[in-house]
Scaffold this motif. Structure first.
Motif, PDB file in Angstrom:
ATOM      1  N   SER A 192       0.910  -1.124  -0.014  1.00 27.65           N
ATOM      2  CA  SER A 192       0.082   0.242  -0.083  1.00 27.65           C
ATOM      3  C   SER A 192       0.760   1.261   0.007  1.00 27.65           C
ATOM      4  CB  SER A 192      -0.912   0.024   1.103  1.00 27.65           C
ATOM      5  OG  SER A 192      -0.161  -0.097   2.526  1.00 27.65           O
ATOM      6  N   LYS A 193       2.140   1.138   0.536  1.00 29.33           N
ATOM      7  CA  LYS A 193       2.951   2.464   0.770  1.00 29.33           C
ATOM      8  C   LYS A 193       3.454   2.524  -0.541  1.00 29.33           C
ATOM      9  CE  LYS A 193       5.010   5.751   3.184  1.00 29.33           C
ATOM     10  NZ  LYS A 193       6.022   6.393   2.021  1.00 29.33           N
ATOM     11  N   ALA A 194       3.969   1.497  -1.400  1.00 27.72           N
ATOM     12  CA  ALA A 194       4.413   1.618  -2.450  1.00 27.72           C
ATOM     13  C   ALA A 194       3.430   2.179  -3.685  1.00 27.72           C
ATOM     14  CB  ALA A 194       5.106   0.125  -3.245  1.00 27.72           C
ATOM     15  N   ILE A 195       2.248   1.663  -3.570  1.00 23.67           N
ATOM     16  CA  ILE A 195       1.275   2.414  -4.516  1.00 23.67           C
ATOM     17  C   ILE A 195       0.694   3.886  -4.138  1.00 23.67           C
ATOM     18  CG2 ILE A 195      -1.180   2.120  -4.914  1.00 23.67           C
ATOM     19  CD1 ILE A 195      -1.323  -0.697  -4.280  1.00 23.67           C
ATOM     20  N   LEU A 196       0.982   4.261  -2.766  1.00 27.22           N
ATOM     21  CA  LEU A 196       0.871   5.486  -2.513  1.00 27.22           C
ATOM     22  C   LEU A 196       1.924   6.581  -2.985  1.00 27.22           C
ATOM     23  CD1 LEU A 196      -0.311   5.375   1.214  1.00 27.22           C
ATOM     24  CD2 LEU A 196      -1.672   6.354  -0.898  1.00 27.22           C
ATOM     25  N   ASP A 197       3.467   5.838  -2.926  1.00 21.66           N
ATOM     26  CA  ASP A 197       4.587   6.635  -3.444  1.00 21.66           C
ATOM     27  C   ASP A 197       4.661   6.571  -5.166  1.00 21.66           C
ATOM     28  OD1 ASP A 197       5.069   6.967  -0.585  1.00 21.66           O
ATOM     29  OD2 ASP A 197       6.888   5.849  -0.766  1.00 21.66           O
ATOM     30  N   THR A 198       3.663   5.913  -5.517  1.00 21.24           N
ATOM     31  CA  THR A 198       4.058   5.837  -7.114  1.00 21.24           C
ATOM     32  C   THR A 198       2.902   6.424  -7.687  1.00 21.24           C
ATOM     33  OG1 THR A 198       4.959   3.731  -6.904  1.00 21.24           O
ATOM     34  CG2 THR A 198       4.231   4.265  -8.935  1.00 21.24           C
ATOM     35  N   CYS A 199       1.479   6.355  -7.325  1.00 19.45           N
ATOM     36  CA  CYS A 199       0.368   6.664  -7.986  1.00 19.45           C
ATOM     37  C   CYS A 199      -0.076   8.054  -7.450  1.00 19.45           C
ATOM     38  CB  CYS A 199      -0.869   5.651  -7.985  1.00 19.45           C
ATOM     39  SG  CYS A 199      -0.257   4.152  -8.577  1.00 19.45           S
ATOM     40  N   LEU A 200      -0.020   8.937  -8.603  1.00 24.79           N
ATOM     41  CA  LEU A 200      -0.500  10.339  -8.165  1.00 24.79           C
ATOM     42  C   LEU A 200      -1.903  10.492  -7.647  1.00 24.79           C
ATOM     43  CD1 LEU A 200       0.489  13.558  -8.330  1.00 24.79           C
ATOM     44  CD2 LEU A 200      -0.557  13.691 -10.576  1.00 24.79           C
ATOM     45  N   GLY A 201      -2.433  11.228  -6.442  1.00 27.09           N
ATOM     46  CA  GLY A 201      -3.692  11.580  -6.385  1.00 27.09           C
ATOM     47  C   GLY A 201      -4.149  10.335  -5.110  1.00 27.09           C
ATOM     48  N   PHE A 202      -3.309   9.233  -5.149  1.00 31.44           N
ATOM     49  CA  PHE A 202      -3.871   8.026  -4.300  1.00 31.44           C
ATOM     50  C   PHE A 202      -3.968   8.183  -2.979  1.00 31.44           C
ATOM     51  CE2 PHE A 202      -4.198   3.683  -6.873  1.00 31.44           C
ATOM     52  CZ  PHE A 202      -4.691   4.616  -8.086  1.00 31.44           C
ATOM     53  N   GLY A 203      -4.966   8.030  -2.107  1.00 28.91           N
ATOM     54  CA  GLY A 203      -4.846   7.983  -0.787  1.00 28.91           C
ATOM     55  C   GLY A 203      -5.035   6.580  -0.132  1.00 28.91           C
ATOM     56  N   PRO A 204      -5.069   6.479   1.298  1.00 34.66           N
ATOM     57  CA  PRO A 204      -4.782   5.215   1.841  1.00 34.66           C
ATOM     58  C   PRO A 204      -6.093   4.476   1.354  1.00 34.66           C
ATOM     59  CG  PRO A 204      -4.356   6.943   3.261  1.00 34.66           C
ATOM     60  CD  PRO A 204      -4.702   7.648   2.121  1.00 34.66           C
ATOM     61  N   VAL A 205      -7.254   4.905   1.123  1.00 36.94           N
ATOM     62  CA  VAL A 205      -8.466   4.109   0.597  1.00 36.94           C
ATOM     63  C   VAL A 205      -8.230   3.459  -0.403  1.00 36.94           C
ATOM     64  CG1 VAL A 205     -10.909   4.476   0.061  1.00 36.94           C
ATOM     65  CG2 VAL A 205      -9.891   5.660   2.289  1.00 36.94           C
ATOM     66  N   THR A 206      -7.677   4.428  -1.694  1.00 32.76           N
ATOM     67  CA  THR A 206      -7.610   3.757  -2.626  1.00 32.76           C
ATOM     68  C   THR A 206      -6.591   2.741  -2.702  1.00 32.76           C
ATOM     69  OG1 THR A 206      -8.354   5.738  -3.626  1.00 32.76           O
ATOM     70  CG2 THR A 206      -7.278   4.368  -5.314  1.00 32.76           C
ATOM     71  N   ALA A 207      -5.416   2.985  -2.209  1.00 32.44           N
ATOM     72  CA  ALA A 207      -4.242   2.275  -2.135  1.00 32.44           C
ATOM     73  C   ALA A 207      -4.832   0.639  -1.616  1.00 32.44           C
ATOM     74  CB  ALA A 207      -3.019   2.889  -1.370  1.00 32.44           C
ATOM     75  N   LYS A 208      -5.435   0.886  -0.381  1.00 34.45           N
ATOM     76  CA  LYS A 208      -5.994  -0.513   0.004  1.00 34.45           C
ATOM     77  C   LYS A 208      -6.993  -1.272  -0.645  1.00 34.45           C
ATOM     78  CE  LYS A 208      -5.030   0.719   5.009  1.00 34.45           C
ATOM     79  NZ  LYS A 208      -5.602   0.932   6.411  1.00 34.45           N
ATOM     80  N   GLU A 209      -7.861  -0.406  -1.361  1.00 33.55           N
ATOM     81  CA  GLU A 209      -8.714  -1.063  -2.398  1.00 33.55           C
ATOM     82  C   GLU A 209      -8.136  -1.520  -3.350  1.00 33.55           C
ATOM     83  OE1 GLU A 209     -12.428  -2.268  -4.272  1.00 33.55           O
ATOM     84  OE2 GLU A 209     -11.792  -1.630  -2.227  1.00 33.55           O
ATOM     85  N   THR A 210      -6.953  -1.037  -3.863  1.00 36.00           N
ATOM     86  CA  THR A 210      -6.355  -1.775  -5.110  1.00 36.00           C
ATOM     87  C   THR A 210      -5.643  -2.933  -4.591  1.00 36.00           C
ATOM     88  OG1 THR A 210      -5.709   0.590  -5.885  1.00 36.00           O
ATOM     89  CG2 THR A 210      -4.136  -1.334  -6.806  1.00 36.00           C
ATOM     90  N   ALA A 211      -4.922  -3.012  -3.564  1.00 40.06           N
ATOM     91  CA  ALA A 211      -4.388  -4.361  -2.931  1.00 40.06           C
ATOM     92  C   ALA A 211      -5.543  -5.365  -2.980  1.00 40.06           C
ATOM     93  CB  ALA A 211      -3.652  -3.907  -1.602  1.00 40.06           C
ATOM     94  N   PHE A 212      -6.523  -4.947  -2.228  1.00 44.39           N
ATOM     95  CA  PHE A 212      -7.745  -5.887  -2.200  1.00 44.39           C
ATOM     96  C   PHE A 212      -8.235  -6.475  -3.379  1.00 44.39           C
ATOM     97  CE2 PHE A 212     -12.107  -6.897  -1.830  1.00 44.39           C
ATOM     98  CZ  PHE A 212     -12.070  -7.851  -0.613  1.00 44.39           C
ATOM     99  N   LEU A 213      -8.327  -5.400  -4.481  1.00 45.18           N
ATOM    100  CA  LEU A 213      -8.700  -6.144  -5.775  1.00 45.18           C
ATOM    101  C   LEU A 213      -7.688  -7.024  -6.350  1.00 45.18           C
ATOM    102  CD1 LEU A 213     -10.247  -2.701  -7.362  1.00 45.18           C
ATOM    103  CD2 LEU A 213     -11.492  -4.829  -6.377  1.00 45.18           C
ATOM    104  N   ALA A 214      -6.569  -6.638  -5.930  1.00 47.04           N
ATOM    105  CA  ALA A 214      -5.271  -7.601  -6.512  1.00 47.04           C
ATOM    106  C   ALA A 214      -5.462  -8.911  -5.732  1.00 47.04           C
ATOM    107  CB  ALA A 214      -3.957  -7.190  -6.396  1.00 47.04           C
ATOM    108  N   GLY A 215      -6.092  -9.152  -4.622  1.00 42.01           N
ATOM    109  CA  GLY A 215      -6.091 -10.205  -3.882  1.00 42.01           C
ATOM    110  C   GLY A 215      -4.750 -10.451  -2.970  1.00 42.01           C
ATOM    111  N   LEU A 216      -4.226  -9.182  -2.536  1.00 39.08           N
ATOM    112  CA  LEU A 216      -2.935  -9.163  -1.739  1.00 39.08           C
ATOM    113  C   LEU A 216      -3.163  -8.486  -0.632  1.00 39.08           C
ATOM    114  CD1 LEU A 216      -0.650  -8.176  -4.805  1.00 39.08           C
ATOM    115  CD2 LEU A 216      -0.920 -10.571  -3.801  1.00 39.08           C
ATOM    116  N   PRO A 217      -2.503  -8.956   0.455  1.00 36.33           N
ATOM    117  CA  PRO A 217      -2.593  -8.055   1.618  1.00 36.33           C
ATOM    118  C   PRO A 217      -1.962  -6.599   1.463  1.00 36.33           C
ATOM    119  CG  PRO A 217      -1.674 -10.229   2.096  1.00 36.33           C
ATOM    120  CD  PRO A 217      -1.677 -10.005   0.672  1.00 36.33           C
ATOM    121  N   HIS A 218      -2.403  -5.844   2.055  1.00 41.06           N
ATOM    122  CA  HIS A 218      -2.100  -4.242   1.696  1.00 41.06           C
ATOM    123  C   HIS A 218      -0.569  -4.001   2.351  1.00 41.06           C
ATOM    124  CE1 HIS A 218      -2.737  -2.484   5.761  1.00 41.06           C
ATOM    125  NE2 HIS A 218      -3.884  -3.242   5.745  1.00 41.06           N
ATOM    126  N   ASN A 219      -0.458  -4.797   3.509  1.00 40.63           N
ATOM    127  CA  ASN A 219       0.960  -4.738   4.338  1.00 40.63           C
ATOM    128  C   ASN A 219       2.046  -5.523   3.945  1.00 40.63           C
ATOM    129  OD1 ASN A 219      -0.268  -6.868   5.146  1.00 40.63           O
ATOM    130  ND2 ASN A 219      -0.054  -6.175   7.384  1.00 40.63           N
TER     131      ASN A 219
END
Length: 585
Positions: A192-219
């Motif tokens: 989730s931190k890597a997604i936040l540091d990479t994607c412009l405009g992403f907040g914690p909610v979107t980052a965790k949602e992305t990890a969930f959609l990928a079927g991966l633990p956000h941590n």
């Protein structure tokens, strides 16, 4: 819980579609943190609510404007001067940052058209509304001086500088493969931190949602991911990106079991599997609901009065404790009389003694017990007798005064508690004005009493029982008095929680016997709008209005009544909740 930058992208487009080309017809500022723009479009008017409340900063369209103060604040006056009658040229987002800008064309002197911008920074506690022309700040809602921030001042006359674009990748512009490659390179970070540091405009909610959609633990560490994990992440980012292909799509918010707002987004959320996800057709509808849940709109002075009443209650309770201690001490007055009587009896035997303490047989003891009496050696025995009698008389008189003070103090606590309950029930500026008048009149608030003709008289809650009977509920003490002694008929039913601060409730039946279910519903309302809300087996007194009287000189809301009956009720949510919805319509 504000939207992150990427969720504000479709919000800006939704607003642009709705109000661009419209004329700003009216501007109001209902409180210190909100501005309402009334935008006139052909065939329809829009109310644009701009809020910088740190709990839920937002810009969205609302259906009904909140009450406005009698006198507009200075920032509102500045906006009226500069942009009232302006036409909205466009609404857009700065980069994918949490900044929405409204460009407005204004007819200036000489018929020249100039562009002014209302910059809305939606950044939690740093949120702000800034009026800008030619990159210079005309005025700002929340002024930030050098004492508040050494990094960035925001003051009238300062140049306005947009925050620099972050060195991140725009998911809506870049290829998904490039984004995944950039995330893969941050192998020392959690996903989730890597997604936040990479994607412009992403907040914690979107980052965790992305990890969930990928079927991966956000941590999960990026270094621990394999090729199949990155392929799943690619698909998840594609799904997030596809949600923005047609802006203004399906927005949603998430609340927990206690109706606490957890998240908002302009696309579907799946990460919060154990909480309630509510979906909306427009982002404005979602933000309006989020503002309602988060309590973004705060009535002016409401919190100030709550704090005042809380302090007054604390002070009164401390006084009660002190008075009780003094009364307990005054209860010992009889000991002084007994000592005085004994000294009076033995004074001739003791007149030649100069002891600090004398011990004699207590004349009131049937078993002949002794009593020790402290003597003031500066006084004679007879003078000591008089001193003890004087102390006895003083304590006896003092006890009567203390008991009267205690009774008054307990009444004051009940009265303050009734105001506290009124503040909880207040939903409009007129109701707060009623309470303010009451506080000033009763010398609780040290301000001058001002009457504003523009503030309408507050109205009680009006509910309709299933059988069609009207039930009225007062929201404050002034309303309670008006309801009971001016609005109701002598044959109506009056209800109130027994010895518990709360609202007066009236069943409009004009001498008829109300249905049992209606009487029970009214008693539920009496409990709900009292300090006993959420309690069980609450006593509720009811009688005809003709038997309710107001003593001369009594405080607002205080009454006496006779011929009452009492119900002991525990409100049932399935009966009460559908009725309470009427108050929100």
């Amino acid at each position: 819980m504000s939207l992150d930058g990427i969720s504000m992208h479709p919000l800006a487009i939704e607003l642009d579609r709705a109000i661009t080309g419209g004329r700003i017809d009216k501007i109001n500022q209902p409180n210190k943190q909100s501005v309402i723009l009334s935008v006139r479009q052909p065939g329809k008017n829009y109310l644009v609510h701009i809020s910088i409340n740190p709990q839920n900063p937002a810009v969205h369209i609302i259906e009904k404007a909140p009450d406005n103060p009698p006198e507009p604040p200075m920032f509102c006056m500045v906006l009226r001067k500069h942009i009232e009658t302006a036409r909205i040229a466009r609404v857009y987002q700065h980069s994918l940052d949490r900044i929405i800008i409204l460009d407005m064309d204004v007819l200036a002197a000489g018929g020249q058209i100039v562009t002014k911008s209302l910059v809305v920074e939606l950044m939690g506690k740093y949120s702000n509304i800034i009026l800008v022309q030619d990159d210079n700040i005309i005025d700002v809602l929340r002024r930030v001086g050098a004492n508040s921030s050494r990094i960035r001042t925001v003051l009238p006359g300062d140049p306005y500088i947009l925050p620099p674009v972050q060195d991140k990748m725009d998911l809506l512009e870049c290829s998904i493969d490039d984004v995944v490659t950039a995330i893969r390179a941050k192998d020392d970070l959690k996903l989730s931190k890597a997604i936040l540091d990479t994607c412009l405009g992403f907040g914690p909610v979107t980052a965790k949602e992305t990890a969930f959609l990928a079927g991966l633990p956000h941590n999960q560490l990026v270094s621990e991911m394999d090729e199949s994990d990155f392929a799943s992440l690619n698909n998840a980012l594609t799904e997030i990106k596809d949600a923005f292909k047609e802006p203004c799509g399906e927005a949603c918010l998430v609340v927990d079991a206690n109706q606490k707002l957890l998240a908002t987004a302009s696309f579907p959320l799946h990460y919060y599997i154990n909480d309630t996800v509510v979906k909306f057709t427009t982002i404005s509808e979602m933000l309006a609901k989020a503002s309602s849940i988060a309590g973004s709109f705060q009535l002016p002075d409401r919190d100030r009065f709550k704090k005042l009443i809380k302090n007054e209650l604390s002070r009164a309770q401390h006084k009660v404790d002190k008075l009780k201690d003094d009364i307990a001490a005054a209860d010992n007055a009889e000991e002084y009389r007994i000592k005085a009587d004994n000294l009076m009896t033995y004074q001739y035997q003791l007149r030649d003694r100069e002891d600090a303490t004398v011990t004699v047989t207590n004349i009131y003891s049937e078993s002949g017990e002794s009593i020790s009496i402290a003597m003031d050696q500066r006084l004679s025995v007879s003078e000591n007798v008089q001193a003890y009698y004087k102390k006895y008389d003083k304590l006896k008189r003092g006890k009567e005064l203390l008991e009267k003070q205690l009774e008054k103090c307990l009444d004051d606590i009940k009265y303050l508690a009734s105001i506290e309950t009124s503040l909880e029930a207040s939903t409009s500026l007129a109701e707060i004005n009623d309470i303010k008048t009451e506080l000033i009149t009763n010398n609780i608030l040290r301000e001058n009493l001002k009457k504003h003709a523009s503030v309408k008289q507050s109205q009680p809650f009006k509910f309709t029982a299933p059988d069609g009977t009207t039930i009225l509920v007062g929201k404050n003490n002034y309303q309670n008095d008006r309801l009971t002694f001016k609005v109701s008929n002598p044959g109506d039913i009056w209800l109130h929680t027994q010895e518990i601060p709360g609202s007066h409730v009236i069943i409009r039946c004009d001498g008829e016997e109300p249905a049992e279910d209606t009487l029970l519903l009214a008693s539920y309302l009496a409990v709900h709008f009292s300090q006993a809300a959420n309690s069980s087996k609450v006593p509720v007194d009811y009688t005809r209005c003709r038997f309710v009287k107001k003593p001369a000189g009594a405080k607002p809301g205080f009454v006496i009544f006779t011929n009452q009956s009492t119900l002991y009720v525990t409100p049932e949510d399935e009966v009460l909740n559908p009725i309470l919805l009427q108050a929100k319509e």
